[in-house]
Design an enzyme around this catalytic site. Sequence first.
Site, PDB file in Angstrom:
ATOM      1  N   ASP A 312       0.874  -1.164   0.000  1.00  0.00           N
ATOM      2  CA  ASP A 312       0.000   0.000   0.000  1.00  0.00           C
ATOM      3  C   ASP A 312       0.922   1.228   0.000  1.00  0.00           C
ATOM      4  OD1 ASP A 312      -2.087   1.778   0.092  1.00  0.00           O
ATOM      5  OD2 ASP A 312      -3.200   0.699   1.627  1.00  0.00           O
TER       6      ASP A 312
HETATM    7  C1  BGC Z   1      -5.193   3.088   0.293  1.00  0.00           C
HETATM    8  C2  BGC Z   1      -5.321   2.090  -0.825  1.00  0.00           C
HETATM    9  C3  BGC Z   1      -5.209   2.768  -2.160  1.00  0.00           C
HETATM   10  C4  BGC Z   1      -3.897   3.531  -2.195  1.00  0.00           C
HETATM   11  C5  BGC Z   1      -3.627   4.213  -3.523  1.00  0.00           C
HETATM   12  C6  BGC Z   1      -3.998   4.016   0.128  1.00  0.00           C
HETATM   13  O1  BGC Z   1      -4.037   5.064   1.032  1.00  0.00           O
HETATM   14  O2  BGC Z   1      -5.085   2.402   1.514  1.00  0.00           O
HETATM   15  O3  BGC Z   1      -6.530   1.402  -0.721  1.00  0.00           O
HETATM   16  O4  BGC Z   1      -5.292   1.843  -3.194  1.00  0.00           O
HETATM   17  O5  BGC Z   1      -3.918   4.522  -1.179  1.00  0.00           O
HETATM   18  O6  BGC Z   1      -4.437   5.294  -3.714  1.00  0.00           O
END
Ligand code: BGC
Length: 754
Positions: A312
């Site tokens: 993530d």
């Molecule tokens: C979130 C993810 C997301 C990623 C990219 C993160 O803060 O937890 O679910 O895909 O950002 O935007």
Amino acid sequence: MNNMFINTGYKNILPFVRLGVLILPILLLLYSCQEKRSETDRKIDELMSKMTLDEKIGQMTQICFSTITHDGTKSLKLHPDSFRSAVINHHVGSFLSGTGSAREWIVFINEMQKIAVEESRLGIPLLIGIDHIHGANYVNEGTFLPHNLTLSCSFDTLLVSKCAEITAIETIGLGINWNFSPVLDLGKNPYWPRLYETYGEDPLVCGKLGSAYIKTMQKINIKNYSRLAACGKHFIGYSDPKSGWDRTPAEIPGQILYEQHIVPFEMGIDAGVESIMINSGEVNGIPVHTSKQLLTHVLQKQLGFEGIIITDIKDIMKVVEMHSGAKNEKEATLMAIEAGVDVSMACNSYDFIRYVRELIKEGNITEERIDHSVKKVLKLKYKLGLFEQTYMKEHYDTVYRKQTHLQIAQKAAGESIVLLKNTGILPLKDFNGTILLTGFASNSKRLLNGSWTLEWQGAEERRQPRDMYTLKTALAEEFPGSQIIHFINDTITTDKKRQFRAMARQCDVIVVTAGEELYSEFKGNIPNLKLDKTQQDWLKMTINADKPVVLILIEGRPRIITGLEKDMKAIIFAGYPGVMGANAIAGILSGRINPSGKLSFTYPRHVHHNVPYYHKISEEYIPLYPFGHGLSYSTFKYNHLQMNDTLIKHKREKIDVSVEVSNTGSIEGKETVLWYISDLTGRITRPVKKLAHFEKKHIKPGEKVLFNFTIIPEQHLTYPNRHGNKILENGKFVLRVGPYEKCFVMDLEDTSTY
Ligand code: BGC
């Protein structure tokens, strides 16, 4: 005699000839697939043989648009120098996250791909990622669908597939080829601020809807465009932190991980999901990004996942900064790669590249380990057709928010919104009186679309679709013969209350919205699930007006309304219903749409009593509204529950069951039949019941429709131990459907684990 001989001989070979005719095309097909596969593998090997170490590490790195745009935001204005630095100097193979018009997207991505393909040494095209989690929600012209929690209340896999299809169509044309969706986390903790991104609390519902989404999204193939990869997220245990707050520690016993949280991921993997994103948090004391046990042993070896494992956002760094799980980022990088990470969503830093290079030079990571990940990334690029279809046509934008997409958006909202309570006031059929509309979301588009709409926290009102209806405009159109008076939500003063009472005197019914302001991720951490005090006061004011009140809940999670609900004549849970949400709510109020949504989660009665429907026998289930609850304007009667057997004596035996459901109301409607199985005793204590199957069908008034289900011991009567091995125990089970239940027994000679 001779003839007979010849004839018999001919007859003898005839079945083989027939078989040959049948099998040959299959063999040829298999052969050509094999050929194709090995051709791609050959291409990958050839490409990799030319790659330097730095070029390989670059493919394992994903950088945010905010690092390569003019103003350092998600805007779609490329800063060519910063971008060249990423792609030419750092060899980055993947980018993510922007927002803008379809045309801006296309121009932006074409420009990026052109530089990557024409100016980089090996000309490898880029993976471009986005969070299109409720339709094409980062494109101005996108069809913003209901968020998953709302959508899952439809219990309709076909509808979810349709939603995936239009999301894919509206995404592919932009040049985006990687969608960070669906969320496969289990929505069982109502405090968790991402509950609305989940398909609810049940593992089977999450798994079935999630895999329907994945299959459709990845299969949409538009001529002259590359395809789209889905991403199941966030493996594993993210959604059930002890405190309920985002990215805080989860303590989940191994057995529960397997029996509940892993199920949707397992089903997503079976559906062919191309990538999986990791949970930012820690589970049982180990940050998941550094857990070899979870990422290699469970995810890859046990579940057989062969696709890309992506971190993530900035999460290798968070191992140090958020968890103190490593002494520095370099050590965290080593741990993450050893655990099984293929791609780092590094976002705005190139440190990952530097550390991996150093770790290889120092002999801590082998080049073979890097090759393993790079191969996966290149394979995906080939699979998606990126090498053949790198650029987008500039005029694709005509497909956005077209009529058919809006119809699906309305159907999705209409079949998902749940009628929680109705004392008979709804539908307001042929109503021509006066409706007093009020409440925080009564004239807002933003609050219906929810967060992750054009912006992470939801775009401001002026950026919302121009043609979209608010409840105010939708009610005016839905009830042309009535008067809609709107009382703007404001701070309550004595004067306000007086004004409200005066207005209420003129009306026949009050429609009030309540729920939550927008939030995503940690911004939605709350200490108390109760509806905010200001909203409670607003509801009390409507109740005190002494007119029938219909409450519409616009919220990302079930905010506690206990005490207030008894004074409402009807209550509707709309969640975040999307761009056609207001039309769908208005349709349900008028009766144009017969509600068929059922809760995919438990609506709690008490602030700290969060028990899912699959609780243990020693726990009490006292929700305000249980899982599976949802009213209709039709009445459905269940009859003739039949089982073709009640005893299983062999593992491979199955029991066929059916129930007849008739529509005893006067209008057509849809009913979701939920089949539960209870295992009455277990060495590992069993939940009181577990959903084993569900199906939704359309039923005309007076019609009787048969719903079938087959009980398969391995699938429905086993449960995992803490290592994920299936346990099969003899004993008594109860099948439950609608108001009925029937017992059956499993009595096998051999109950050794599967
Ligand atoms: C979130 C993810 C997301 C990623 C990219 C993160 O803060 O937890 O679910 O895909 O950002 O935007």
